[in-house]
Write a protein that holds these residues in place. Structure first.
Motif, mmCIF file in Angstrom:
data_model
loop_
_atom_site.group_PDB
_atom_site.id
_atom_site.type_symbol
_atom_site.label_atom_id
_atom_site.label_comp_id
_atom_site.label_asym_id
_atom_site.label_seq_id
_atom_site.Cartn_x
_atom_site.Cartn_y
_atom_site.Cartn_z
ATOM 1 N N THR A 49 -0.909 6.122 -0.148
ATOM 2 C CA THR A 49 -1.884 5.175 -0.674
ATOM 3 C C THR A 49 -1.242 4.449 -1.848
ATOM 4 O OG1 THR A 49 -2.817 6.834 -2.175
ATOM 5 C CG2 THR A 49 -3.842 6.628 -0.018
ATOM 6 N N GLY A 50 -1.780 3.304 -2.176
ATOM 7 C CA GLY A 50 -1.256 2.558 -3.319
ATOM 8 C C GLY A 50 0.095 1.926 -3.012
ATOM 9 N N HIS A 51 0.896 1.800 -4.050
ATOM 10 C CA HIS A 51 2.188 1.133 -3.946
ATOM 11 C C HIS A 51 3.294 2.088 -4.382
ATOM 12 C CE1 HIS A 51 0.133 -2.630 -3.240
ATOM 13 N NE2 HIS A 51 -0.649 -2.368 -4.280
ATOM 14 N N GLN B 11 1.847 8.349 -3.652
ATOM 15 C CA GLN B 11 0.614 9.130 -3.634
ATOM 16 C C GLN B 11 0.150 9.296 -2.193
ATOM 17 O OE1 GLN B 11 -1.993 6.820 -6.103
ATOM 18 N NE2 GLN B 11 -1.291 7.807 -7.968
ATOM 19 N N THR C 75 0.445 13.329 -6.089
ATOM 20 C CA THR C 75 1.502 12.387 -6.442
ATOM 21 C C THR C 75 2.812 13.139 -6.307
ATOM 22 O OG1 THR C 75 0.095 11.182 -7.992
ATOM 23 C CG2 THR C 75 2.471 10.946 -8.273
ATOM 24 N N GLU D 77 -11.861 7.659 -5.797
ATOM 25 C CA GLU D 77 -10.867 8.022 -4.802
ATOM 26 C C GLU D 77 -10.994 9.490 -4.440
ATOM 27 O OE1 GLU D 77 -7.056 7.191 -6.442
ATOM 28 O OE2 GLU D 77 -7.596 5.171 -7.003
#
Length: 142
Positions: free
Chosen positions: A45-47, A70, A122, A117
């Motif tokens: 997820t995310g960058h 993540q 991470t 979320e």
């Protein structure tokens, strides 16, 4: 010198023992490298970020690559893992070798609230060596 991969589109992993030997040296002398083994995809997820820093110290070049992402997946961090990263231009890069030093994988948990979320992890993958971000000429996920 610091370099960052633009737009990571995929992350996969496999055990370092499944990699061909002497990848670091082959990469340094320009031998094309391919991986032909089963890899596990990571749904991130995310960058994610992948940053490589190189420095010249005591008459030798040294690199440090850090991949951070993540995910809700739980990776087998007690094993020696190598990671294959794809960038937005379709290029593939390998972080890991069949010989020591192996990448270190640090996992931290994060809790989310029901309105935000969901919980996840991470991961920070770090590798230090002469050549730590190896460009692959080809990768086939069997």
């Amino acid at each position: 010198m610091k370099q960052s991969l633009p737009g990571i589109t995929a992350i996969r992993y496999l055990e370092c023992s499944r990699l061909p030997s002497n990848l670091e040296m082959k990469s340094l002398v320009g031998v094309p490298i391919g991986i032909y083994d089963i890899m596990t995809s990571v749904c991130f997820t995310g960058h994610p970020t992948c940053i490589t820093e190189s420095e010249y110290d005591q008459h030798a070049q040294s690199e440090k690559t850090v991949l951070t992402f993540q995910t809700t997946d739980e990776l087998p961090v007690r094993r020696q893992l190598a990671f294959v990263v794809s960038d937005i231009q379709g290029r593939l890069y390998l972080i890991g070798h069949n010989e020591a030093p192996y990448p270190t994988v640090k996992r931290t948990g994060q809790l989310g609230t029901p309105a935000e979320e969901k919980a996840g992890y991470t991961y920070e993958v770090t590798l230090i060596g002469r050549k730590t971000l190896i460009k692959l000429s080809q990768s086939v996920d069997l």
